[in-house]
Design an enzyme around this catalytic site. Structure first.
Site, PDB file in Angstrom:
ATOM      1  N   GLY A   6       0.824  -1.208   0.000  1.00 22.82           N
ATOM      2  CA  GLY A   6       0.000   0.000   0.000  1.00 22.82           C
ATOM      3  C   GLY A   6       0.858   1.258   0.000  1.00 22.82           C
ATOM      4  O   GLY A   6       2.093   1.198  -0.029  1.00 22.82           O
ATOM      5  N   THR A  31      -6.092  -3.080  -2.695  1.00 23.05           N
ATOM      6  CA  THR A  31      -5.952  -1.627  -2.862  1.00 23.05           C
ATOM      7  C   THR A  31      -4.487  -1.215  -3.016  1.00 23.05           C
ATOM      8  O   THR A  31      -4.217  -0.152  -3.552  1.00 23.05           O
ATOM      9  CB  THR A  31      -6.589  -0.836  -1.682  1.00 23.05           C
ATOM     10  OG1 THR A  31      -5.986  -1.253  -0.463  1.00 23.05           O
ATOM     11  CG2 THR A  31      -8.087  -1.058  -1.618  1.00 23.05           C
ATOM     12  N   VAL A  53      -4.570 -11.467   4.608  1.00 26.06           N
ATOM     13  CA  VAL A  53      -4.211 -11.836   5.987  1.00 26.06           C
ATOM     14  C   VAL A  53      -5.432 -12.118   6.860  1.00 26.06           C
ATOM     15  O   VAL A  53      -5.288 -12.652   7.963  1.00 26.06           O
ATOM     16  CB  VAL A  53      -3.323 -10.757   6.670  1.00 26.06           C
ATOM     17  CG1 VAL A  53      -1.956 -10.673   5.995  1.00 26.06           C
ATOM     18  CG2 VAL A  53      -4.019  -9.409   6.729  1.00 26.06           C
ATOM     19  N   LEU A  69      -0.652  -3.201   8.602  1.00 33.19           N
ATOM     20  CA  LEU A  69      -1.166  -2.037   7.860  1.00 33.19           C
ATOM     21  C   LEU A  69      -2.164  -2.481   6.797  1.00 33.19           C
ATOM     22  O   LEU A  69      -2.479  -1.718   5.879  1.00 33.19           O
ATOM     23  CB  LEU A  69      -0.014  -1.277   7.179  1.00 33.19           C
ATOM     24  CG  LEU A  69       0.818  -0.301   8.016  1.00 33.19           C
ATOM     25  CD1 LEU A  69       1.697  -1.032   9.018  1.00 33.19           C
ATOM     26  CD2 LEU A  69       1.689   0.569   7.128  1.00 33.19           C
ATOM     27  N   SER A  71      -5.359  -2.940   5.194  1.00 34.84           N
ATOM     28  CA  SER A  71      -6.773  -2.536   5.183  1.00 34.84           C
ATOM     29  C   SER A  71      -6.970  -1.524   4.073  1.00 34.84           C
ATOM     30  O   SER A  71      -6.079  -0.719   3.812  1.00 34.84           O
ATOM     31  CB  SER A  71      -7.155  -1.867   6.516  1.00 34.84           C
ATOM     32  OG  SER A  71      -8.483  -1.383   6.464  1.00 34.84           O
ATOM     33  N   ALA A 110      -1.518  -0.498  12.867  1.00 37.67           N
ATOM     34  CA  ALA A 110      -1.847   0.796  12.265  1.00 37.67           C
ATOM     35  C   ALA A 110      -3.328   1.050  12.489  1.00 37.67           C
ATOM     36  O   ALA A 110      -4.180   0.556  11.765  1.00 37.67           O
ATOM     37  CB  ALA A 110      -1.534   0.765  10.768  1.00 37.67           C
ATOM     38  N   TYR A 141     -15.009   0.936   8.643  1.00 37.13           N
ATOM     39  CA  TYR A 141     -13.585   1.225   8.872  1.00 37.13           C
ATOM     40  C   TYR A 141     -13.355   1.596  10.341  1.00 37.13           C
ATOM     41  O   TYR A 141     -12.488   1.019  11.007  1.00 37.13           O
ATOM     42  CB  TYR A 141     -13.159   2.370   7.964  1.00 37.13           C
ATOM     43  CG  TYR A 141     -11.678   2.683   8.002  1.00 37.13           C
ATOM     44  CD1 TYR A 141     -10.742   1.754   7.567  1.00 37.13           C
ATOM     45  CD2 TYR A 141     -11.227   3.920   8.451  1.00 37.13           C
ATOM     46  CE1 TYR A 141      -9.378   2.057   7.584  1.00 37.13           C
ATOM     47  CE2 TYR A 141      -9.872   4.225   8.469  1.00 37.13           C
ATOM     48  CZ  TYR A 141      -8.946   3.288   8.037  1.00 37.13           C
ATOM     49  OH  TYR A 141      -7.608   3.592   8.054  1.00 37.13           O
ATOM     50  N   THR A 171      -2.448  11.138   6.015  1.00 34.29           N
ATOM     51  CA  THR A 171      -1.068  11.100   5.528  1.00 34.29           C
ATOM     52  C   THR A 171      -1.077  11.194   4.003  1.00 34.29           C
ATOM     53  O   THR A 171      -2.004  10.702   3.362  1.00 34.29           O
ATOM     54  CB  THR A 171      -0.403   9.776   5.982  1.00 34.29           C
ATOM     55  OG1 THR A 171      -0.512   9.691   7.406  1.00 34.29           O
ATOM     56  CG2 THR A 171       1.055   9.728   5.606  1.00 34.29           C
TER      57      THR A 171
END
Ligand code: UDP
Length: 311
Positions: A6, A31, A53, A69, A71, A110, A141, A171
């Site tokens: 990602g 994604t 995962v 991380l 997602s 994360a 989410y 970010t």
């Protein structure tokens, strides 16, 4: 490293390899993209396994740190994959925390500023418990990450796993996917291609944007802070309105794109700004890249990649 293909994960993989670590990157590429890992292509210290995962964590042997991380992270992406997002936060977290426990490794989750929902405390310190609608569209989410935090703390309390929870605020930087609908990627692509900048609502909602290299430094500091469970906010407290961001991107891009207003998405948080007192004190971390400098670097990257990235 789960989610290593990602936007954020690929930068983290690169920094880990650059400092001499061996990295196994797990990603289902739903994604993320293999292109993000191109700079690590021939590197002996890096390997990639395509897997989901939430179903399977195919890692043999001992590991020192497990980063989770994996997602979908942009609102359009998690709204398009609601059940997968919930599975990544629940089953994915359980499997990865188990891997960490079996290896005596540190587990770094994360998490997200979205655990604060549409906050009525501002800026948000870690002790604020949030204002999330558990049945709203964004809940897939927000609640996945809240559950992931609960599961992480349970693994720590019940199984003694060394855990660290990062609450990551917005970010941005090179490798943001141009099609994923986030504000910085949308505005950069729109400004560079002469399309109108799509400001949702009146543009008075705020976000605080952290450049990706700063965020990666924060995650590495947390990974090294054995015994610190957090949660720890990681983000840049430089708060701006979305309208202000649109004007800044137009100016830095040297663009003549106009601004066009669109409806505000349901449950879009009104404002968001991290209180990073804890990260400063416990990790000695704070962001170093200004929004102006970070946007210049991001625009330069989009200028080079816009054709290949699909515009
Ligand atoms: N936004 C916008 N125009 C866009 C994309 C997003 O005005 O083309 C707004 C969005 O409504 C939100 C903020 O920018 O208020 C940040 O959105 P993003 O999807 O990047 O992340 P979020 O913080 O909502 O998870």
């Amino acid at each position: 490293m789960a989610g290593g293909a990602g936007f954020l994960g690929s930068h983290l993989c690169e920094r880990l390899v650059a400092r001499g670590d061996d990295v196994v990157c797990l990603d289902d590429l739903s994604t993320g993209s293999a292109g993000n890992l191109a700079p690590l292509g021939d590197c002996a210290a890096f390997s990639f396994v395509r897997c989901d995962v939430s179903r399977h964590v195919p890692v043999e042997g001992a590991v020192d740190v497990v980063f989770h991380l994996a997602s979908p992270a942009s609102p359009p992406a998690y709204l398009a994959h609601p059940l997968e997002t919930l599975a990544a936060g629940s089953e994915g977290t359980r499997r990865l925390a188990e891997l960490a426990g079996a290896s005596g490794a540190r587990f770094v989750l994360a998490s997200t500023s979205e655990v604060y929902g549409d906050p009525d405390v501002h800026p948000q310190p870690e002790r604020y418990r949030g204002n999330v609608d558990p049945v709203g569209p964004r809940s897939v989410y927000d609640e996945a990450k809240r559950f992931a935090e609960a599961l992480t703390m349970a693994a720590h309390r019940a199984r003694g796993v060394d855990v660290g929870i990062a609450r990551i605020f917005n970010t941005y930087g090179p490798r943001l996917s141009s099609g994923d609908g986030r504000v910085v990627s949308n505005f950069c692509v729109q400004a560079l291609t002469g399309q109108p900048l799509t400001v949702y609502g009146d543009g008075s909602q705020t976000r605080s944007l952290c450049f990706v290299s700063d965020l990666v430094s924060g995650l590495l500091a947390l990974a090294g802070a054995t015994g610190l469970t957090g949660p720890v906010n990681l983000g840049n407290p430089d708060e701006r309105t979305v309208g202000e961001l649109a004007r800044l991107v137009v100016k830095l891009a040297g663009s003549s794109s106009p601004v066009e207003h669109r409806p505000l998405p349901t449950d879009d948080p009104r404002r968001r700004c991290p209180d990073i007192t804890l990260a400063r004190g416990s990790l000695g971390w704070q962001p170093a890249v200004t929004l102006e400098d970070g946007l210049e670097l991001t625009l330069a990257w989009f200028r080079r990649h816009i054709g290949g990235a699909g515009g």
